[in-house]
Design a protein around this motif. Structure first.
Motif, PDB file in Angstrom:
ATOM      1  N   GLN A 211      74.557   5.045  44.773  1.00  0.00           N
ATOM      2  CA  GLN A 211      73.260   5.202  44.081  1.00  0.00           C
ATOM      3  C   GLN A 211      72.574   3.845  43.924  1.00  0.00           C
ATOM      4  O   GLN A 211      71.341   3.754  43.983  1.00  0.00           O
ATOM      5  N   GLU A 212      73.383   2.798  43.750  1.00  0.00           N
ATOM      6  CA  GLU A 212      72.790   1.449  43.624  1.00  0.00           C
ATOM      7  C   GLU A 212      72.224   0.999  44.970  1.00  0.00           C
ATOM      8  O   GLU A 212      71.205   0.310  45.026  1.00  0.00           O
TER       9      GLU A 212
ATOM     10  N   GLU B 224      68.941   2.824  45.436  1.00  0.00           N
ATOM     11  CA  GLU B 224      67.918   2.198  44.587  1.00  0.00           C
ATOM     12  C   GLU B 224      67.462   0.856  45.186  1.00  0.00           C
ATOM     13  O   GLU B 224      66.278   0.517  45.159  1.00  0.00           O
ATOM     14  N   ALA B 225      68.413   0.107  45.756  1.00  0.00           N
ATOM     15  CA  ALA B 225      68.060  -1.190  46.372  1.00  0.00           C
ATOM     16  C   ALA B 225      67.137  -0.974  47.576  1.00  0.00           C
ATOM     17  O   ALA B 225      66.243  -1.780  47.839  1.00  0.00           O
TER      18      ALA B 225
ATOM     19  N   ASP C  85      69.140 -10.004  47.724  1.00  0.00           N
ATOM     20  CA  ASP C  85      67.964  -9.442  47.046  1.00  0.00           C
ATOM     21  C   ASP C  85      66.713 -10.125  47.607  1.00  0.00           C
ATOM     22  O   ASP C  85      66.330 -11.210  47.178  1.00  0.00           O
TER      23      ASP C  85
ATOM     24  N   LEU D  44      76.976  -4.566  44.532  1.00  0.00           N
ATOM     25  CA  LEU D  44      76.787  -3.114  44.430  1.00  0.00           C
ATOM     26  C   LEU D  44      78.117  -2.379  44.561  1.00  0.00           C
ATOM     27  O   LEU D  44      78.892  -2.620  45.493  1.00  0.00           O
TER      28      LEU D  44
END
Ligand code: MRU
Length: 337
Positions: A35-36, A39-40, A18, A31
């Motif tokens: 979809q994650e 989004e990231a 991150d 993850l």
């Protein structure tokens, strides 16, 4: 200190560094779904053109593991950010692998994603070696945004050149644009160079002209998100201003462009979609309002530097010089027109 990878596959899910938490903390997101990953990418937890391509490739693997419709996952990932062509490049590679096998084999797809990541490591190292060969002993290099290891699957591009020039005793100093509004230079580039023990100084983006006028810069070295067929370059907002200032002071302006960032299907910079991001990136700093309440904001995340301002394009194939259209079309690029 060794730098962490931008992402790693555990065998059943993706661990993604991150980048929003740096330099404060090294935190990996866990993850499980494409979809994650999308989004990231949108929220810039992962950023840097090669890194988002690699993350998206792993997003396809996650979709395949749970039997989701892959065309939907691929289009969803493709839409997560518009400017860096590496995203489409990696997804096209995954699509070709699916098409050529005729069925969805999760292990085979994981192999393709891992190969993309490995390839990026090898190719960025080659690019870096070409880049260092351009720098003179004792040089001071100015850099914009963040193009280091965690923006790629390997050693980085422009920042990799700077780090390698330091390791080989060629670099005297690195100047780092802080890179408003997301501060990739102050937060990420300064952190990476700090970990590697490279002497560097952060400046506000507007200080580069003064620095050049004082004779403190020998070369400008930046990365890119897309190079069009004529050599125009999309990169982080502020790159164009830097190229103009470098030209006015007679300073070479180099762009590091891995093959995955070269897009021969885009004729020139005007055809590149420039992402516009949320006004809050400008009006707020760490959640605190710093702009006049109600002030109108325009927040393009990238700009286009015309090819005539680029002294050289540093690729894994070598250093390209103008005229770029000819130089770019002569490259043996995989997955191009
Ligand atoms: O919005 P960002 O932080 O993803 O923008 C990144 C850049 O502009 C980098 O210079 C580029 O992606 C090259 S990373 C090797």
């Amino acid at each position: 200190m060794t730098l962490p990878p931008s992402c790693r596959w555990t065998g059943d899910h993706l661990e993604l560094l991150d980048q929003r938490q740096l330099p404060g903390a090294v935190v990996f997101m866990q993850l499980q779904a494409w979809q994650e990953v999308a989004e990231a990418i949108t929220s810039m937890a992962v950023r840097g053109a090669p890194a988002i391509g690699i993350a998206a490739a792993w997003g396809v693997v996650l979709a395949a593991r749970v039997g989701e419709e892959l065309p939907i996952a691929i289009e969803g990932l493709r839409a997560s950010r518009p400017t860096a062509v590496n995203l489409a490049w990696a997804l096209n590679r995954m699509e070709s692998a699916i098409a050529s096998s005729g069925s969805v084999d999760v292990e085979a797809l994981a192999g393709v994603a891992a190969a993309l990541q490995d390839e990026d490591r090898l190719l960025t190292q080659r690019l870096v070696d070409h880049g260092v060969s351009l720098l003179n002993q004792g040089c001071r290099v100015l850099h914009h945004c963040h193009t280091g290891a965690i923006a790629t699957g390997g050693v980085g591009t422009a920042l990799g050149v700077i780090a390698s020039a330091h390791a080989r005793g060629v670099l005297r100093h690195a100047w780092l644009d802080e890179t408003r509004p997301r501060l990739q230079g102050a937060a990420l580039s300064a952190w990476e160079l700090g970990c590697l023990g490279v002497p560097c100084t952060v400046i506000v983006d507007g200080a580069s002209g003064l620095l050049m006028r004082r004779g403190e810069v020998d070369a400008v070295m930046v990365g890119c998100d897309r190079v069009a067929a004529n050599g125009d370059v999309a990169n982080k907002i502020g790159t164009y201003n830097l190229a103009l200032a470098a030209r006015a002071h007679g300073i070479p302006f180099y762009v590091c462009a891995p093959g995955s960032s070269i897009d021969l299907a885009t004729p020139d910079g005007d055809a590149i979609t420039i992402e516009e991001r949320d006004a809050a990136e400008i009006t707020h700093v760490h959640g605190v309002l710093v702009a006049a309440p109600g002030a109108q904001v325009w927040n393009p995340a990238f700009d286009v530097t015309p090819a005539h301002l680029v002294t050289g394009l540093i690729t894994e194939y070598g250093v390209l010089r103008p005229p770029y259209r000819e130089a770019l079309t002569s490259l043996a690029l995989p997955n191009q027109l």
